[in-house]
Design an enzyme around this catalytic site. Structure first.
Site, PDB file in Angstrom:
ATOM      1  N   CYS A   6      94.930 135.499  71.793  1.00  0.00           N
ATOM      2  CA  CYS A   6      94.488 134.226  71.206  1.00  0.00           C
ATOM      3  C   CYS A   6      94.741 133.035  72.126  1.00  0.00           C
ATOM      4  O   CYS A   6      94.215 131.949  71.878  1.00  0.00           O
ATOM      5  CB  CYS A   6      95.189 133.989  69.874  1.00  0.00           C
ATOM      6  SG  CYS A   6      95.046 135.367  68.747  1.00  0.00           S
ATOM      7  N   HIS A  37      96.114 126.708  67.668  1.00  0.00           N
ATOM      8  CA  HIS A  37      95.529 128.002  67.338  1.00  0.00           C
ATOM      9  C   HIS A  37      95.608 128.196  65.817  1.00  0.00           C
ATOM     10  O   HIS A  37      96.616 127.865  65.193  1.00  0.00           O
ATOM     11  CB  HIS A  37      96.284 129.109  68.070  1.00  0.00           C
ATOM     12  CG  HIS A  37      95.830 130.470  67.678  1.00  0.00           C
ATOM     13  ND1 HIS A  37      94.498 130.810  67.659  1.00  0.00           N
ATOM     14  CD2 HIS A  37      96.505 131.573  67.269  1.00  0.00           C
ATOM     15  CE1 HIS A  37      94.385 132.061  67.251  1.00  0.00           C
ATOM     16  NE2 HIS A  37      95.587 132.542  67.005  1.00  0.00           N
ATOM     17  N   ASN A  41      91.329 133.486  61.522  1.00  0.00           N
ATOM     18  CA  ASN A  41      91.798 133.516  62.907  1.00  0.00           C
ATOM     19  C   ASN A  41      90.715 134.187  63.765  1.00  0.00           C
ATOM     20  O   ASN A  41      90.513 135.392  63.666  1.00  0.00           O
ATOM     21  CB  ASN A  41      93.118 134.291  62.959  1.00  0.00           C
ATOM     22  CG  ASN A  41      93.690 134.388  64.363  1.00  0.00           C
ATOM     23  OD1 ASN A  41      93.038 134.037  65.338  1.00  0.00           O
ATOM     24  ND2 ASN A  41      94.912 134.884  64.462  1.00  0.00           N
TER      25      ASN A  41
END
Ligand code: UT7
Length: 329
Positions: free
Chosen positions: A114, A254, A284
């Site tokens: 990520c 994030h 996500n």
């Protein structure tokens, strides 16, 4: 830093199909209440069966190129951050390079989970500042639905598909990337992993029976890591930029869990009005989260020339990365 380097254009793409928490309630032993309370997620977008990571990347990149008023032939390098490439090889970046007609560009994939988009921004900015290249296309894109185990409630409610892209190049002096930090702790690799399909455990009937090709995560360990690292890397980037927290206009974290975002905001004393959140809509999307946020923020009129932005990513590896950016558009 002699050459000022920043984002010239931004774009994103979300696939059409929306999978809500109510839909997931019918697939696995979970509830809308649990997912919202523990993660902040209400829905996620899921790629169509014929869509792969490169397809979404191309759509996001076209938007970014148009926003940057850049011809594909001007791109010197394509960096594509993903944990869900079209194939193990060739790289998805090469497929995107071809489809966009970036004939003068080198291309490679970047694996940093990520954190991948922020890693890519850092790599791109350094190559631009070294004078090697003039314009670099960076992309964060994921088709995580292909590696989500829809029988594992611990993970399948958390992720979504999407892509975001940016054209990075020279900007007015004093704008663009002001500070950065990136790091890794490979000892935590086991906490977020796709165990099979690589050279360690190649695909076999056994690995399929074990669900080894799906995302496996120790959520609690990743949670602890995330809450520890976000403020730490953010403060390092700020110090590197010579800025204080008070000078920040927008934090783009994030989007893994609203509780992680709020904890980071609290540590950094950032009011939530200055924090971009869209985890409720998209969940996500790993490397795609931050550029999707940037594109949304730009479209919402929240980015003004001279604004100080802080981008903070963390993820598989374990990895982390942050950038302080003076918005140059
Ligand atoms: O991009 C980076 C990657 N990921 C992350 O950053 C994720 C980091 N971790 C997290 O966000 C959180 O740890 C989770 C959202 C994954 C889990 O939240 P939690 O508050 O840490 O829950 P937990 O793992 O402690 O689980 C609590 C309970 C468990 O039941 P028991 O054992 O107490 O009976 C789980 O089995 O919640 C259960 N549970 C669920 N219940 C309903 C776990 N997933 C679900 C679910 N629906 N989807």
């Amino acid at each position: 830093m002699n050459i000022s380097v920043g984002i010239l254009g931004i774009g994103s793409y979300l696939p059409e199909k929306v999978l809500t928490n109510a839909d997931l309630e019918k697939m696995v032993n979970t509830t809308d209440e649990w997912i919202i309370e523990r993660t902040g997620i209400k829905a996620r977008h899921i790629a169509a069966p014929e869509q792969a990571t490169s397809d979404m990347s191309i759509l996001a990149a076209k938007k970014a190129l148009a926003d940057a008023k850049t011809d594909p032939l001007e791109i010197d390098l394509v960096i594509l951050a993903t944990a869900s490439p079209d194939h193990e090889f060739p790289s998805t970046a090469c497929q995107v390079q071809d489809a966009l007609g970036c004939k003068n560009a080198a291309a490679f994939d970047l694996a940093a989970g990520c954190s991948g988009f922020v890693y890519s921004l850092i790599v791109a900015s350094q190559m631009l500042q070294a004078g090697i290249y003039k314009k670099i296309l960076i992309i964060g894109a994921e088709t995580l639905s292909r590696i989500m185990d829809f029988s594992d409630r611990n993970t399948c409610v958390l992720f979504g598909d999407g892509a975001g892209a940016a054209v990075v190049g020279r900007v007015d002096e004093g704008y663009g990337v002001l500070g950065l930090d990136m790091g890794a702790d490979g000892s935590g690799g086991k906490f977020l992993i796709q165990p099979a399909g690589g050279s360690r455990r190649p695909a076999s009937h056994e690995t399929i029976d074990e669900h080894g090709h799906y995302i496996h995560m120790d959520g609690k360990e990743v949670y602890k890591f995330a809450t520890r690292i976000m403020a730490k890397t953010a403060l390092k980037s700020l110090a590197n930029a010579g800025l204080t927290l008070e000078q920040l206009d927008l934090l783009i974290p994030h989007q893994a869990n609203i509780r992680i975002i709020k904890s980071a905001a609290k540590h950094l004393k950032m009011p939530m009005e200055k924090v971009w959140v869209n985890i409720d809509k998209y969940a996500n999307t790993s490397a795609a989260c931050i550029p999707i946020c940037l594109d949304e923020a730009q479209e919402a009129g929240r980015l003004h020339k001279g604004d100080n932005l802080l981008l903070v990513g963390f993820g598989a590896g374990l990895t982390w990365a942050s950038v302080v950016l003076k918005w140059a558009k």
